[in-house]
Design an enzyme around this catalytic site. Structure first.
Site, PDB file in Angstrom:
ATOM      1  N   GLY A  10       1.028  -1.514  -0.310  1.00 32.80           N
ATOM      2  CA  GLY A  10       0.187  -0.351   0.149  1.00 32.80           C
ATOM      3  C   GLY A  10       1.210   1.254  -0.247  1.00 32.80           C
ATOM      4  O   GLY A  10       0.924   2.481  -0.388  1.00 32.80           O
ATOM      5  N   GLU A  11       1.856   1.381   0.656  1.00 31.76           N
ATOM      6  CA  GLU A  11       2.598   2.484   0.875  1.00 31.76           C
ATOM      7  C   GLU A  11       3.577   3.312  -0.469  1.00 31.76           C
ATOM      8  O   GLU A  11       3.422   4.497  -0.809  1.00 31.76           O
ATOM      9  CB  GLU A  11       3.745   2.716   2.364  1.00 31.76           C
ATOM     10  CG  GLU A  11       4.732   1.648   1.958  1.00 31.76           C
ATOM     11  CD  GLU A  11       5.743   1.535   3.097  1.00 31.76           C
ATOM     12  OE1 GLU A  11       6.480   1.430   2.866  1.00 31.76           O
ATOM     13  OE2 GLU A  11       4.941   1.018   3.926  1.00 31.76           O
TER      14      GLU A  11
ATOM     15  N   ARG B  86      -0.738   2.567  -3.653  1.00 31.94           N
ATOM     16  CA  ARG B  86      -2.291   2.701  -3.967  1.00 31.94           C
ATOM     17  C   ARG B  86      -2.852   3.772  -4.160  1.00 31.94           C
ATOM     18  O   ARG B  86      -3.439   4.118  -5.339  1.00 31.94           O
ATOM     19  CB  ARG B  86      -2.774   2.496  -1.744  1.00 31.94           C
ATOM     20  CG  ARG B  86      -4.209   2.487  -1.454  1.00 31.94           C
ATOM     21  CD  ARG B  86      -3.728   2.690  -0.092  1.00 31.94           C
ATOM     22  NE  ARG B  86      -4.088   1.910   0.697  1.00 31.94           N
ATOM     23  CZ  ARG B  86      -3.991   0.742   1.160  1.00 31.94           C
ATOM     24  NH1 ARG B  86      -5.047  -0.047   0.249  1.00 31.94           N
ATOM     25  NH2 ARG B  86      -3.148  -0.220   1.781  1.00 31.94           N
TER      26      ARG B  86
ATOM     27  N   GLU C 276       0.860 -13.391   1.636  1.00 25.99           N
ATOM     28  CA  GLU C 276      -0.637 -13.718   0.638  1.00 25.99           C
ATOM     29  C   GLU C 276       0.418 -14.055  -0.626  1.00 25.99           C
ATOM     30  O   GLU C 276      -0.130 -15.128  -1.049  1.00 25.99           O
ATOM     31  CB  GLU C 276      -0.241 -12.076  -0.021  1.00 25.99           C
ATOM     32  CG  GLU C 276      -2.096 -11.339   0.863  1.00 25.99           C
ATOM     33  CD  GLU C 276      -2.040  -9.782   0.013  1.00 25.99           C
ATOM     34  OE1 GLU C 276      -2.952  -9.457   1.477  1.00 25.99           O
ATOM     35  OE2 GLU C 276      -2.262  -9.355  -0.959  1.00 25.99           O
TER      36      GLU C 276
END
Length: 170
Positions: free
Chosen positions: A29-30, A33, A95
């Protein structure tokens, strides 16, 4: 790329009865995103491609949730946006292990996007990837988990994918 995704989503010979999502997006995300992933997700949605994108703030060091694991299993295609800090996240790496497992066991299609990184640096775990794994080696006692991460990242980087430069920075 979205039209290619639509073709892949509709032409795969894998049994579709178990698929809930067309695409599962895995990303750090960082890194991506607010730029690449938000635009890419919107493009997929506009093309009618049902996409799972986790928007939760993830707690450092926690394993992926059962719901997230299930979303991976229920996705026909996994798109892994591999960026410079992807390997810094134990969550992303967990993941990724699940995605590679689903590729092997369920026939899930894996498509990597190399966002502002050299695919060979990912495959060989050089540069920022080596730095992140060195840190994991220092901080995490479960060396088998780290080996699973390394193997999954190397496998993901071996799939044919897309190189996407970060054009926002010039």
């Amino acid at each position: 790329m979205a039209s290619t995704m639509k073709n892949v989503a509709s032409s795969s010979s894998v049994c579709t009865s178990k698929w809930i999502y067309d695409v599962f997006l895995s990303f750090r995300g960082e890194d991506v995103r607010k730029n690449f992933v938000d635009f890419f997700y919107s493009a997929l949605q506009q093309k009618g491609i049902y996409t799972f994108k986790d928007d939760e703030k993830l707690e450092r060091g926690r394993s992926i949730s059962p719901a997230l694991s299930q979303a991976i299993e229920e996705s026909r295609i996994a798109i892994i946006v591999i960026s410079k800090n992807y390997a810094s996240s134990s969550w992303c790496l967990d993941e990724l292990v699940k995605i590679i497992e689903c590729n092997s066991v369920l026939g899930q299609i894996v498509l990597p996007v190399f966002y502002d990184v050299d695919p060979s640096a990912v495959r060989k775990q050089k540069g920022s990837f080596a730095k992140h794994f060195d840190k994991h080696e220092d901080e995490i006692e479960d060396k088998e988990r780290i080996q699973r991460w390394r193997a999954a990242l190397a496998k993901a980087a071996s799939f044919s994918g897309w190189d996407v430069p970060n054009t926002a920075n010039g």
